[in-house]
Scaffold this motif. Structure first.
Motif, PDB file in Angstrom:
ATOM      1  N   ILE A 225       4.121  -3.434   0.178  1.00 13.17           N
ATOM      2  CA  ILE A 225       3.799  -2.583  -0.752  1.00 13.17           C
ATOM      3  C   ILE A 225       2.212  -2.295  -0.954  1.00 13.17           C
ATOM      4  O   ILE A 225       1.812  -1.046  -0.930  1.00 13.17           O
ATOM      5  CB  ILE A 225       4.136  -3.199  -2.187  1.00 13.17           C
ATOM      6  N   LYS A 228       1.285  -0.223   2.408  1.00  7.47           N
ATOM      7  CA  LYS A 228       1.962   1.178   2.381  1.00  7.47           C
ATOM      8  C   LYS A 228       1.230   1.982   1.531  1.00  7.47           C
ATOM      9  O   LYS A 228       1.045   3.346   1.855  1.00  7.47           O
ATOM     10  CB  LYS A 228       3.572   0.944   2.178  1.00  7.47           C
ATOM     11  N   LYS A 229       0.568   1.656   0.334  1.00 10.03           N
ATOM     12  CA  LYS A 229       0.062   2.500  -0.614  1.00 10.03           C
ATOM     13  C   LYS A 229      -1.345   2.522  -0.095  1.00 10.03           C
ATOM     14  O   LYS A 229      -2.187   2.958  -1.079  1.00 10.03           O
ATOM     15  CB  LYS A 229       0.334   1.951  -2.099  1.00 10.03           C
ATOM     16  N   TYR A 231      -3.714   0.067  -0.523  1.00  4.56           N
ATOM     17  CA  TYR A 231      -4.639  -1.020  -1.159  1.00  4.56           C
ATOM     18  C   TYR A 231      -5.389  -1.824  -0.294  1.00  4.56           C
ATOM     19  O   TYR A 231      -6.298  -2.765  -0.704  1.00  4.56           O
ATOM     20  CB  TYR A 231      -3.824  -1.610  -2.288  1.00  4.56           C
ATOM     21  N   PRO A 409      -4.348  -2.488  -7.986  1.00  4.86           N
ATOM     22  CA  PRO A 409      -2.909  -1.886  -8.007  1.00  4.86           C
ATOM     23  C   PRO A 409      -1.978  -2.392  -8.965  1.00  4.86           C
ATOM     24  O   PRO A 409      -2.141  -3.811  -9.412  1.00  4.86           O
ATOM     25  CB  PRO A 409      -2.451  -2.034  -6.833  1.00  4.86           C
TER      26      PRO A 409
END
Length: 630
Positions: A225, A228-229, A231, A409
């Motif tokens: 996660i 993919k974003k 961060y 995040p």
């Protein structure tokens, strides 16, 4: 001892010497956090302490508590239960930090005994004035290592002078209140955290290997996660060693190294005579580096976590599946370009540098605030080496501590999320497109490949390459994964309810029952219609028999007879039946008439017997009377 055995020991000694040499003479950086004393006034201030390589440091947070110095067992080398000592506090009370003296046993033993006694943290006072060092874990070979992964309290090494000051205040009856602070233990220069994991594909090194594998599996979901974003920027690394030139041509060096001794790894079982060799580990390490490179170039670097997790499950050494073929099967299920991966790996027999492994060796050398990497596993976050247990929540806290304040995040604030890995390429798991059934399941830790249960029917298999319906009702779901065919309005299936598992071609077919069932040509294989005048015609799933000329086929006897003889025989047989019936009817009527007449005669005789004597009865005696003459 044989010369080969002596050579084997020399190689083992040399490999371990290089590891120890790297640890002793390499550039090693001690990671620190601060400890603030709020009382008594004589000790107020901020002090530095070294974070231990075990337990769970509270990166990004603080912990407040009171310090206590036990009256006995001050080195914590024995269980405090032996002395009936407990440091547990009542609900609502401040945590207890135990001050322990260094020496006589491993740091981890001290921490384990303190944790079992109820301590919230352990402060180890050095026994001599020297720069702070990192308290490390012992080798599993020299101590029972099954408890190491269960140490959860944070630990810190403090200087001798600071420790002496704490002891004096406690002996004088002062209350010592401290605040352990990890908020600035990791730098956070921008809104992206860069971290790297130095690991190994070897899964036969005991608790340490088990811990690495478990960490990758549990941390995978959060890592993907974050990646993919955008961060984080993650990079995996692998440690290799080189073989000294004098041993390059030795049997042992060849079994542990590739590229003519340039890149080596220790034997997984520490036994050259069995199992896999070090070169097998090096090649698999190289394959994992190359997979990350190819996946990263395609914009999907997070696939490394899927590959490493699936490889550990599907291709373990203990099952003798730690092979190139098994690894390539995993790569194909993830949709990564296998040709590019193999091209990156190159020729392990070439007498030249491998660009990927050469870069890995160069990266082992410390840069900026990071020390040399000499031990496995090693996690580096924002160029600062992580200290503590490889635990999902602990590492996630450390990574989140690397973000600037207010830029964290959502994953840092709420762990209750789904990764949705099954939405892309079905997560590399098995799927039946026709029945829309998948073995992919999403969890916070990442997707798992597990055969499903559909409408009460359980599927069994490895979850990656195959799943089959099992038990009652399995034929109702995708025909139980078995073959099924139709032709000319007739259907056949290799799935049957009475079969608990598996597929079996029906009578008249042959094959594996799963993908194929081919019609058996009974005529060609001379299974049926074997009589002299018989003719055989094969049909799909069956056959038809007939006779040549003016003959009639009798299936029960597999023979041909004349139709004329059959007709004559039939009429004779019918006349015989009619005659028999007639005789039986006449005989039955005669018996019937006889029985009726006999019955009536007996009834008449019984009636007449009441009124007159019958012949069958005796005559009654008579009495004669003599009269006198008149």
């Amino acid at each position: 001892m044989s010369s080969e055995a002596r050579m084997s020991r020399k190689i083992c000694f040399l490999v371990w010497f290089l590891i120890v040499w790297g640890s002793c003479w390499g550039r090693f950086v001690v990671e620190k956090n601060s400890l603030k004393v709020t009382s008594p006034d004589t000790l107020k201030g901020v002090y530095q302490c070294a974070i231990g390589n075990f337990g769970i440091p509270q990166y990004g947070g603080t912990m407040v508590g009171f310090v206590t110095y036990p009256k006995t067992n001050r080195k914590a080398c024995k269980s405090f239960h032996e002395f009936d000592i407990s440091f547990k506090v009542k609900p609502g009370g401040f945590p207890t930090f135990i001050l322990i003296d260094r020496g006589d046993c491993y740091f981890t033993t001290k921490a384990w005994n303190a944790q079992n006694a109820g301590a919230a943290a352990i402060l180890v006072a050095d026994d001599k004035e020297e720069p702070l060092i990192t308290m490390d874990t012992p080798e599993e070979e020299s101590v029972r290592g099954d408890y190491l992964q269960n140490i959860s309290i944070p630990s810190a090494l403090i200087s001798k002078s600071f420790g002496d000051g704490l002891k004096k205040a406690l002996v004088d009856g002062e209350m010592v209140s401290v605040n352990l602070d990890w908020r600035e233990s990791l730098p956070h220069p921008d809104d992206r955290v860069e971290y790297e994991l130095w690991t190994n594909s070897n899964d036969e090194c005991g608790p340490k290997c088990d811990s690495q594998i478990d960490f990758v599996r549990t941390f995978k979901g959060a890592a993907q996660i974050l990646e993919k974003k955008g961060y984080t920027q993650f990079t995996p690394h692998y440690i290799t060693w080189y073989c000294p030139e004098v041993f390059i041509l030795s049997k042992q060096c060849k079994s542990q190294c590739i590229n003519h001794g340039r890149y080596c790894a220790p034997d997984p079982e520490q036994d050259f005579s069995k199992g896999y060799d070090g070169r097998d580990v090096v090649i698999q390490n190289l394959r994992q580096v190359c997979l990350f490179k190819v996946a990263n170039e395609s914009g999907k670097p997070w696939l490394w976590w899927d590959y490493v997790t699936d490889f550990s499950i599907r291709c373990p050494m203990k099952d003798k599946k730690y092979t190139k073929e098994c690894a390539e099967d995993v790569i194909n299920t993830l949709g990564v370009d296998l040709k590019k991966v193999n091209s990156c790996i190159g020729d392990p027999e070439a007498d030249e540098d491998n660009p990927m492994l050469k870069a890995e060796q160069d990266a082992q050398i410390g840069k900026k605030s990071r020390g040399d990497v000499t031990i496995l596993p090693t996690l580096v976050i924002n160029s600062r080496q992580y200290r503590g247990k490889l635990d999902k929540s602990a590492v996630l806290k450390a990574i989140c501590a690397g973000f600037q304040e207010t830029t964290e995040p959502a994953v840092c604030l709420n762990e209750d999320i789904q990764t949705n890995e099954c939405l892309e390429n079905n997560g590399g798991c098995w799927k039946d497109k026709e029945a829309n059934i998948s073995a992919c399941k999403d969890t916070f830790r990442g997707r798992v490949c597990e055969c499903p249960v559909v409408n009460g029917v359980k599927f069994v298999g490895d979850g990656y390459t195959h799943c089959k319906a099992s038990g009652s009702g399995r034929c109702d779901i995708n025909n139980g994964g078995c073959w099924k065919g139709s032709k000319d309005g007739t259907s056949f299936s290799a799935c049957a309810e009475y079969q608990e598992n598996g597929c079996k071609c029906p009578l008249g077919f042959k094959g594996d029952g799963v993908k194929t069932c081919e019609d058996v040509n009974e005529c060609k294989e001379k299974i049926a219609c074997q009589c002299r005048d018989c003719k055989c015609k094969n049909t799909w799933g069956s056959y038809e028999c007939s006779c040549r000329g003016d003959l009639l086929y009798m299936a029960e006897h597999d023979t041909c007879i004349s139709k004329k003889a059959s007709a004559e025989l039939s009429w004779s047989f019918l006349w015989l039946i009619f005659l028999g019936l007639a005789v039986a009817g006449v005989g039955g009527y005669a018996v019937y008439k006889y029985r009726i007449r006999s019955y009536m005669d007996s009834e008449i005789r019984a009636i007449m017997a009441q009124y007159m004597p019958l012949d069958s009865h005796g005559e009654a005696p008579t009495t004669r009377t003599h009269h006198a003459d008149i």
